[in-house]
Design a protein around this motif. Structure first.
Motif, PDB file in Angstrom:
ATOM      1  N   PRO A 181      -2.476   0.850  -1.701  1.00 29.71           N
ATOM      2  CA  PRO A 181      -3.503   0.750  -2.739  1.00 29.71           C
ATOM      3  C   PRO A 181      -3.592   2.017  -3.597  1.00 29.71           C
ATOM      4  O   PRO A 181      -3.188   3.095  -3.145  1.00 29.71           O
ATOM      5  N   LEU A 187      -5.274  -6.397   1.771  1.00 32.42           N
ATOM      6  CA  LEU A 187      -5.186  -5.663   0.500  1.00 32.42           C
ATOM      7  C   LEU A 187      -4.302  -6.423  -0.485  1.00 32.42           C
ATOM      8  O   LEU A 187      -3.281  -6.990  -0.083  1.00 32.42           O
ATOM      9  N   LYS A 188      -4.707  -6.403  -1.760  1.00 29.65           N
ATOM     10  CA  LYS A 188      -3.893  -7.105  -2.763  1.00 29.65           C
ATOM     11  C   LYS A 188      -2.637  -6.310  -3.086  1.00 29.65           C
ATOM     12  O   LYS A 188      -1.606  -6.855  -3.440  1.00 29.65           O
ATOM     13  N   ARG A 189      -2.751  -4.986  -3.007  1.00 26.43           N
ATOM     14  CA  ARG A 189      -1.602  -4.145  -3.332  1.00 26.43           C
ATOM     15  C   ARG A 189      -1.411  -3.107  -2.231  1.00 26.43           C
ATOM     16  O   ARG A 189      -2.371  -2.467  -1.810  1.00 26.43           O
ATOM     17  N   ASP A 224       0.706  -1.044   5.759  1.00 26.42           N
ATOM     18  CA  ASP A 224       0.860  -2.391   6.347  1.00 26.42           C
ATOM     19  C   ASP A 224       0.129  -2.460   7.683  1.00 26.42           C
ATOM     20  O   ASP A 224      -0.539  -3.436   7.994  1.00 26.42           O
ATOM     21  N   ASN A 269     -13.558   0.556   0.445  1.00 24.50           N
ATOM     22  CA  ASN A 269     -12.652  -0.511   0.024  1.00 24.50           C
ATOM     23  C   ASN A 269     -12.641  -1.554   1.144  1.00 24.50           C
ATOM     24  O   ASN A 269     -12.144  -1.307   2.227  1.00 24.50           O
ATOM     25  N   THR A 316      -7.636  -6.357   8.513  1.00 26.07           N
ATOM     26  CA  THR A 316      -7.767  -7.812   8.446  1.00 26.07           C
ATOM     27  C   THR A 316      -8.284  -8.364   9.775  1.00 26.07           C
ATOM     28  O   THR A 316      -9.099  -9.286   9.809  1.00 26.07           O
ATOM     29  N   GLU A 370     -11.410  -4.702   0.837  1.00 24.95           N
ATOM     30  CA  GLU A 370     -10.429  -5.766   0.604  1.00 24.95           C
ATOM     31  C   GLU A 370      -9.537  -5.960   1.839  1.00 24.95           C
ATOM     32  O   GLU A 370      -8.885  -5.030   2.286  1.00 24.95           O
ATOM     33  N   ASP A 415      -3.558  -2.352   7.080  1.00 24.36           N
ATOM     34  CA  ASP A 415      -3.967  -3.627   6.489  1.00 24.36           C
ATOM     35  C   ASP A 415      -4.121  -4.671   7.592  1.00 24.36           C
ATOM     36  O   ASP A 415      -5.081  -5.446   7.603  1.00 24.36           O
TER      37      ASP A 415
END
Ligand code: OAD
Length: 254
Positions: free
Chosen positions: A149, A144-146, A68, A139, A75, A141, A71
């Motif tokens: 990851p 993150l979608k998951r 988290d 990566n 972001t 993303e 992420d």
């Protein structure tokens, strides 16, 4: 247009005439882009426990919490651009015959600014490493979608490809950084508190091998007393000024 830096002529001559140079950067070089530093008033470590978020014990204890946090950092960084300090360092590659950019930063902003092959001592926030196979993958993303990851090959959880507290640096990375420091005629230390080893010892290594050490920082650090030149100020201003002065002295267009 920046200000003229005050540099003693004998030191400036060495900076201008050197053929091989290197720079070591820290969080301060990205501060003007909006990436938080680690120490100091609004530093990332001020209200957090590094061992919870940046150690294998912390990760195994709570991978979600750690991811988290990464992420959130990814972001934030995804929206951020390099600043004039990053661009000046990328430009140094065209000024010196050989120029190695070593960084403790994981944000990837040096490469984005055009530095060709930065030595990323502490890893890269856009890379993940499979906990089972050790495969390193890019990566991008964000968010993150998951979380956490998973490895696309074996479905095992991946970790950020970042050096955590208590972990050894990659031997090849360490070797490249050491060689660059040893062979440099000028070694710039930019925007780092110079307290995290082994990165902090590179300036001493360079100096023992007769390199001229130039520090750029907003504040004095533990190495300031031993460097050959301390340029106090924001790297986004000092580095472009310095670059302009070097280019003028060499007769390049600026
Ligand atoms: P720190 O946060 O310890 O230090 C940032 C330094 O940048 C300080 O000395 C500031 O005075 C200086 N600074 C801030 N803004 C600046 C600006 N605009 N221009 C010039 N200097 C400025 O960050 P690092 O030294 O990079 O490790 O920290 C080293 C390592 O500690 C990091 O790579 C990280 C952390 O734990 C890992 O995550 C493995």
């Amino acid at each position: 247009m920046g200000t003229q830096l005050e540099i003693p002529p004998s030191i400036f001559e060495k900076i201008v005439n050197a053929k091989v140079a290197a720079a070591m950067t820290g969080a301060g070089v990205s501060a003007e882009s909006g990436v938080p530093t680690f120490r100091g008033e609004n530093g990332l470590w001020r209200n957090r426990r590094p061992e919870e978020l940046a150690s294998m014990e912390g990760f195994l204890d709570d991978p979600r919490l750690v991811w988290d946090w990464y992420d959130w950092r990814r972001t934030t960084i995804a929206e951020i651009n390099p600043n004039d300090g990053h661009y000046a360092l990328a430009e140094m590659e065209t000024v010196y015959d050989e120029f190695t950019l070593i960084t403790q930063n994981v944000d990837g902003l040096h490469a984005l600014a055009g530095s060709r092959d930065p030595v990323e001592m502490h890893g890269n926030i856009w890379h993940t490493r499979c906990m089972k196979e050790g495969t390193i993958m890019e990566n991008r993303e964000a968010p993150l979608k998951r979380i956490p990851p998973l490895c696309p090959n074996c479905n095992t959880m991946v970790r950020p490809h970042i050096i955590w507290f208590g972990e050894e640096l990659d031997t090849d990375v360490l070797k490249r950084a050491g060689e660059a420091a040893r062979s440099s005629e000028v070694f710039f230390v930019v925007g780092t508190s110079s307290v995290v080893q082994p990165a902090a010892s590179l300036a001493g290594l360079a100096q023992r091998n007769n390199s001229l050490v130039v520090e750029v920082n907003l504040e004095r650090t533990p190495i300031t007393d031993s460097v050959d030149l301390f340029l106090q100020g924001p790297s986004g201003v000092v580095l472009p000024d310095l670059l302009r002065m070097i280019c003028r002295a060499r007769g390049f267009d600026v």
